[in-house]
Design an enzyme around this catalytic site. Structure first.
Site, short mmCIF file in Angstrom:
data_model
loop_
_atom_site.label_atom_id
_atom_site.label_comp_id
_atom_site.label_asym_id
_atom_site.label_seq_id
_atom_site.Cartn_x
_atom_site.Cartn_y
_atom_site.Cartn_z
N SER A 21 9.02 5.47 -0.97
CA SER A 21 7.68 5.67 -1.53
C SER A 21 7.69 5.43 -3.03
CB SER A 21 7.18 7.09 -1.27
OG SER A 21 7.03 7.33 0.09
N ARG A 44 4.92 10.88 -9.52
CA ARG A 44 4.79 11.96 -8.54
C ARG A 44 3.32 12.27 -8.24
NH1 ARG A 44 8.47 15.22 -5.95
NH2 ARG A 44 10.12 14.00 -6.92
N HIS A 47 2.34 9.65 -5.90
CA HIS A 47 3.02 9.97 -4.63
C HIS A 47 2.23 11.01 -3.84
CE1 HIS A 47 6.61 11.97 -2.52
NE2 HIS A 47 6.55 10.76 -2.01
#
Ligand SMILES: C/C1=C2N=C(/C=C3N=C(/C(C)=C4\N[C@@](C)([C@@H]5N=C1[C@](C)(CCC(=O)O)[C@H]5CC(=O)O)[C@@](C)(CC(=O)O)[C@@H]4CCC(=O)O)[C@@](C)(CC(=O)O)[C@@H]\3CCC(=O)O)C(C)(C)[C@@H]/2CCC(=O)O
Length: 216
Positions: A21, A44, A47
Protein backbone atom coordinates in the site's frame (compact mmCIF):
# COMPACT_ATOMS: atom_id res chain seq x y z
CA UNK A 1 -25.52 -8.26 -9.81
CA UNK A 2 -22.45 -10.29 -10.71
CA UNK A 3 -20.09 -11.41 -7.91
CA UNK A 4 -16.43 -12.11 -8.67
CA UNK A 5 -15.93 -15.06 -6.34
CA UNK A 6 -12.73 -16.10 -8.12
CA UNK A 7 -10.91 -12.94 -7.00
CA UNK A 8 -7.56 -13.68 -5.31
CA UNK A 9 -5.95 -11.01 -3.12
CA UNK A 10 -2.44 -9.93 -4.08
CA UNK A 11 -1.18 -11.18 -0.71
CA UNK A 12 -2.61 -12.15 2.66
CA UNK A 13 0.58 -11.33 4.58
CA UNK A 14 -0.30 -8.36 6.85
CA UNK A 15 3.15 -6.78 6.61
CA UNK A 16 3.20 -7.12 2.83
CA UNK A 17 -0.27 -5.58 2.48
CA UNK A 18 0.90 -2.46 4.32
CA UNK A 19 4.23 -2.28 2.49
CA UNK A 20 2.55 -2.67 -0.91
CA UNK A 21 0.00 0.00 0.00
CA UNK A 22 2.76 2.43 0.92
CA UNK A 23 4.57 1.71 -2.37
CA UNK A 24 1.35 2.31 -4.32
CA UNK A 25 0.79 5.59 -2.46
CA UNK A 26 4.32 6.80 -3.23
CA UNK A 27 3.97 5.84 -6.92
CA UNK A 28 0.56 7.45 -7.29
CA UNK A 29 1.31 10.61 -5.32
CA UNK A 30 4.29 11.44 -7.53
CA UNK A 31 5.98 14.78 -7.00
CA UNK A 32 5.27 16.72 -3.83
CA UNK A 33 6.90 19.37 -1.68
CA UNK A 34 6.76 17.66 1.73
CA UNK A 35 10.02 17.15 3.61
CA UNK A 36 11.38 13.69 4.40
CA UNK A 37 10.19 14.00 8.01
CA UNK A 38 6.68 15.22 7.01
CA UNK A 39 6.16 12.58 4.33
CA UNK A 40 5.43 9.62 6.68
CA UNK A 41 2.45 11.59 8.05
CA UNK A 42 1.16 12.38 4.55
CA UNK A 43 1.62 8.76 3.49
CA UNK A 44 -0.18 7.37 6.54
CA UNK A 45 -3.07 9.83 6.17
CA UNK A 46 -3.54 8.73 2.55
CA UNK A 47 -3.19 5.12 3.67
CA UNK A 48 -6.03 5.61 6.18
CA UNK A 49 -8.30 7.52 3.80
CA UNK A 50 -7.32 6.49 0.24
CA UNK A 51 -7.70 10.19 -0.47
CA UNK A 52 -4.82 11.87 -2.30
CA UNK A 53 -6.56 15.24 -2.34
CA UNK A 54 -6.77 15.09 1.44
CA UNK A 55 -3.09 14.06 1.65
CA UNK A 56 -2.05 16.97 -0.53
CA UNK A 57 -4.12 19.38 1.59
CA UNK A 58 -1.96 18.76 4.69
CA UNK A 59 -0.07 21.75 6.06
CA UNK A 60 2.78 21.54 8.58
CA UNK A 61 4.31 24.09 10.90
CA UNK A 62 8.09 23.87 10.37
CA UNK A 63 8.63 22.44 13.90
CA UNK A 64 5.65 20.07 13.92
CA UNK A 65 7.35 16.70 13.53
CA UNK A 66 10.30 17.45 15.81
CA UNK A 67 7.92 18.82 18.50
CA UNK A 68 5.62 15.80 18.22
CA UNK A 69 8.50 13.35 18.57
CA UNK A 70 9.89 15.28 21.55
CA UNK A 71 6.50 15.37 23.28
CA UNK A 72 6.13 11.60 22.96
CA UNK A 73 9.70 10.91 24.08
CA UNK A 74 9.13 13.17 27.09
CA UNK A 75 6.09 11.06 28.00
CA UNK A 76 3.65 13.93 27.49
CA UNK A 77 0.05 12.76 26.99
CA UNK A 78 -1.89 12.73 23.75
CA UNK A 79 -5.27 14.45 24.15
CA UNK A 80 -7.96 13.08 21.81
CA UNK A 81 -11.05 15.18 21.15
CA UNK A 82 -13.38 12.15 20.89
CA UNK A 83 -13.37 8.44 21.72
CA UNK A 84 -12.97 7.51 18.03
CA UNK A 85 -9.55 9.17 18.04
CA UNK A 86 -8.62 7.71 21.42
CA UNK A 87 -9.45 4.18 20.29
CA UNK A 88 -7.53 4.42 17.00
CA UNK A 89 -4.22 5.62 18.42
CA UNK A 90 -1.66 2.86 18.86
CA UNK A 91 -0.96 2.64 22.61
CA UNK A 92 2.05 0.26 22.98
CA UNK A 93 4.45 2.64 21.24
CA UNK A 94 3.34 5.55 23.44
CA UNK A 95 3.49 3.46 26.59
CA UNK A 96 7.18 2.74 25.99
CA UNK A 97 7.79 6.43 26.66
CA UNK A 98 5.25 6.70 29.48
CA UNK A 99 2.79 8.58 27.28
CA UNK A 100 -0.97 7.98 27.50
CA UNK A 101 -4.01 8.91 25.41
CA UNK A 102 -6.52 11.02 27.34
CA UNK A 103 -10.05 11.89 26.28
CA UNK A 104 -12.35 14.04 28.38
CA UNK A 105 -15.45 14.55 26.23
CA UNK A 106 -17.52 11.90 27.99
CA UNK A 107 -16.39 12.74 31.53
CA UNK A 108 -19.37 13.38 33.78
CA UNK A 109 -18.09 16.81 34.92
CA UNK A 110 -17.52 17.85 31.29
CA UNK A 111 -21.02 16.78 30.26
CA UNK A 112 -22.62 18.53 33.21
CA UNK A 113 -20.67 21.77 32.70
CA UNK A 114 -21.51 21.82 28.96
CA UNK A 115 -25.17 21.41 29.81
CA UNK A 116 -25.01 24.14 32.46
CA UNK A 117 -23.32 26.58 30.06
CA UNK A 118 -25.37 25.43 27.05
CA UNK A 119 -22.23 24.87 25.00
CA UNK A 120 -20.45 21.96 23.37
CA UNK A 121 -18.87 19.16 25.36
CA UNK A 122 -15.93 19.63 23.01
CA UNK A 123 -15.20 23.13 24.35
CA UNK A 124 -15.44 22.11 27.98
CA UNK A 125 -13.25 19.04 27.40
CA UNK A 126 -10.46 21.27 26.08
CA UNK A 127 -10.70 23.52 29.13
CA UNK A 128 -10.25 20.43 31.29
CA UNK A 129 -7.42 19.08 29.13
CA UNK A 130 -5.22 22.16 29.32
CA UNK A 131 -5.10 21.81 33.11
CA UNK A 132 -4.03 18.16 32.93
CA UNK A 133 -2.00 17.85 29.73
CA UNK A 134 0.48 20.73 29.41
CA UNK A 135 2.97 20.13 26.59
CA UNK A 136 0.87 17.30 25.22
CA UNK A 137 -0.18 16.49 21.67
CA UNK A 138 -3.78 17.54 20.93
CA UNK A 139 -5.34 15.29 18.27
CA UNK A 140 -8.58 16.87 17.06
CA UNK A 141 -10.33 14.96 14.27
CA UNK A 142 -13.97 15.63 14.97
CA UNK A 143 -14.81 18.80 16.87
CA UNK A 144 -14.13 22.25 15.36
CA UNK A 145 -15.22 23.99 18.57
CA UNK A 146 -12.54 22.06 20.46
CA UNK A 147 -9.94 23.36 18.04
CA UNK A 148 -11.26 26.94 18.21
CA UNK A 149 -11.23 26.83 22.00
CA UNK A 150 -7.67 25.51 22.05
CA UNK A 151 -6.59 28.29 19.66
CA UNK A 152 -8.27 30.87 21.91
CA UNK A 153 -6.50 29.51 24.98
CA UNK A 154 -3.13 29.45 23.18
CA UNK A 155 -3.60 33.09 22.16
CA UNK A 156 -4.43 33.98 25.78
CA UNK A 157 -1.30 32.18 26.96
CA UNK A 158 -3.36 29.71 28.99
CA UNK A 159 -2.53 26.64 26.87
CA UNK A 160 0.93 25.46 25.86
CA UNK A 161 0.48 22.40 23.68
CA UNK A 162 3.51 20.51 22.41
CA UNK A 163 1.83 19.89 19.06
CA UNK A 164 -1.68 20.51 17.74
CA UNK A 165 -2.98 18.07 15.15
CA UNK A 166 -6.14 19.87 14.08
CA UNK A 167 -7.98 18.08 11.30
CA UNK A 168 -11.73 18.20 12.07
CA UNK A 169 -14.07 17.14 9.29
CA UNK A 170 -17.38 18.78 8.40
CA UNK A 171 -19.31 21.85 7.49
CA UNK A 172 -19.85 24.12 10.48
CA UNK A 173 -16.52 25.84 11.35
CA UNK A 174 -14.35 22.89 10.31
CA UNK A 175 -12.44 24.59 7.48
CA UNK A 176 -12.43 27.93 9.30
CA UNK A 177 -10.99 26.47 12.52
CA UNK A 178 -8.12 24.95 10.54
CA UNK A 179 -7.43 28.26 8.79
CA UNK A 180 -7.13 29.86 12.24
CA UNK A 181 -4.75 27.13 13.42
CA UNK A 182 -2.52 27.63 10.39
CA UNK A 183 -2.06 31.30 11.38
CA UNK A 184 -0.43 30.37 14.72
CA UNK A 185 3.31 30.15 15.21
CA UNK A 186 3.17 26.98 17.30
CA UNK A 187 3.82 23.40 16.15
CA UNK A 188 0.73 22.23 14.25
CA UNK A 189 -0.41 19.82 11.57
CA UNK A 190 -3.62 20.71 9.77
CA UNK A 191 -5.22 20.62 6.34
CA UNK A 192 -7.05 23.00 4.07
CA UNK A 193 -10.78 22.49 3.55
CA UNK A 194 -13.67 20.46 4.90
CA UNK A 195 -12.04 17.06 4.73
CA UNK A 196 -10.37 15.50 7.74
CA UNK A 197 -11.78 13.32 10.53
CA UNK A 198 -10.87 10.95 13.32
CA UNK A 199 -8.92 8.50 11.11
CA UNK A 200 -6.79 11.40 9.85
CA UNK A 201 -5.94 12.57 13.37
CA UNK A 202 -5.18 8.97 14.34
CA UNK A 203 -2.95 8.40 11.30
CA UNK A 204 -0.92 11.53 12.08
CA UNK A 205 -0.35 10.54 15.72
CA UNK A 206 0.55 6.97 14.77
CA UNK A 207 3.02 8.15 12.12
CA UNK A 208 4.74 10.41 14.66
CA UNK A 209 4.88 7.76 17.38
CA UNK A 210 6.48 5.37 14.86
CA UNK A 211 9.12 8.01 14.12
CA UNK A 212 9.66 8.51 17.87
CA UNK A 213 10.17 4.77 18.27
CA UNK A 214 12.45 4.32 15.24
CA UNK A 215 14.71 7.26 16.03
CA UNK A 216 14.62 6.75 19.81
C1 LIG B 1 -20.05 18.72 14.89
C2 LIG B 1 -20.02 17.37 15.49
C3 LIG B 1 -19.79 16.26 14.59
N1 LIG B 1 -19.67 14.96 14.97
C4 LIG B 1 -19.38 14.15 13.96
C5 LIG B 1 -19.29 12.75 13.98
C6 LIG B 1 -19.50 11.90 15.04
N2 LIG B 1 -19.78 12.29 16.30
C7 LIG B 1 -20.09 11.23 17.06
C8 LIG B 1 -20.32 11.35 18.45
C9 LIG B 1 -20.89 10.20 19.21
C10 LIG B 1 -20.03 12.54 19.17
N3 LIG B 1 -19.80 13.72 18.57
C11 LIG B 1 -19.76 14.85 19.51
C12 LIG B 1 -18.31 15.26 19.65
C13 LIG B 1 -20.58 16.00 18.84
N4 LIG B 1 -20.24 16.05 17.41
C14 LIG B 1 -20.25 17.18 16.87
C15 LIG B 1 -20.69 18.20 17.93
C16 LIG B 1 -22.19 18.41 17.69
C17 LIG B 1 -20.07 19.57 17.93
C18 LIG B 1 -18.57 19.57 18.07
C19 LIG B 1 -17.95 20.80 17.51
O1 LIG B 1 -18.50 21.41 16.58
O2 LIG B 1 -16.86 21.12 17.98
C20 LIG B 1 -20.35 17.44 19.25
C21 LIG B 1 -21.20 17.89 20.46
C22 LIG B 1 -20.43 18.46 21.63
O3 LIG B 1 -19.20 18.57 21.63
O4 LIG B 1 -21.14 18.81 22.61
C23 LIG B 1 -20.42 14.21 20.80
C24 LIG B 1 -19.90 14.84 22.08
C25 LIG B 1 -21.96 14.30 20.71
C26 LIG B 1 -22.66 13.75 21.96
O5 LIG B 1 -22.82 12.53 22.04
O6 LIG B 1 -23.02 14.56 22.81
C27 LIG B 1 -20.03 12.69 20.66
C28 LIG B 1 -18.69 12.35 21.28
C29 LIG B 1 -18.64 10.92 21.74
C30 LIG B 1 -17.36 10.58 22.46
O7 LIG B 1 -16.30 10.63 21.88
O8 LIG B 1 -17.47 10.21 23.65
C31 LIG B 1 -20.20 10.01 16.16
C32 LIG B 1 -19.69 8.70 16.76
C33 LIG B 1 -21.69 9.92 15.81
C34 LIG B 1 -22.02 8.78 14.88
O9 LIG B 1 -21.66 8.82 13.71
O10 LIG B 1 -22.68 7.85 15.38
C35 LIG B 1 -19.38 10.45 14.94
C36 LIG B 1 -17.92 10.06 15.12
C37 LIG B 1 -17.17 10.12 13.84
C38 LIG B 1 -15.70 10.25 14.09
O11 LIG B 1 -14.94 9.69 13.30
O12 LIG B 1 -15.25 10.89 15.05
C39 LIG B 1 -19.05 14.94 12.73
C40 LIG B 1 -19.63 14.29 11.46
C41 LIG B 1 -17.54 15.00 12.62
C42 LIG B 1 -19.75 16.29 13.06
C43 LIG B 1 -19.17 17.43 12.28
C44 LIG B 1 -19.86 17.57 10.89
C45 LIG B 1 -20.74 18.75 10.74
O13 LIG B 1 -21.94 18.62 10.96
O14 LIG B 1 -20.25 19.83 10.36
Amino acid sequence: MEFHTDFKPLTVQPQEIEERSFEMITEELGEHSYTAEQYPVVQRVIHASADFELGRSLVFHRDAIRAGIEAIRAGRPVVADVQMVQVGISKPRLEKFGSTVNVYISDRDVMEEAKRLNTTRAIISIRKAIKEAEGGIYAIGNAPTALLELIRLVKEGAAKPGLVIGVPVGFVSAAESKEELAKLDIPFITNIGRKGGSPVAVAAVNAISLMAERTG
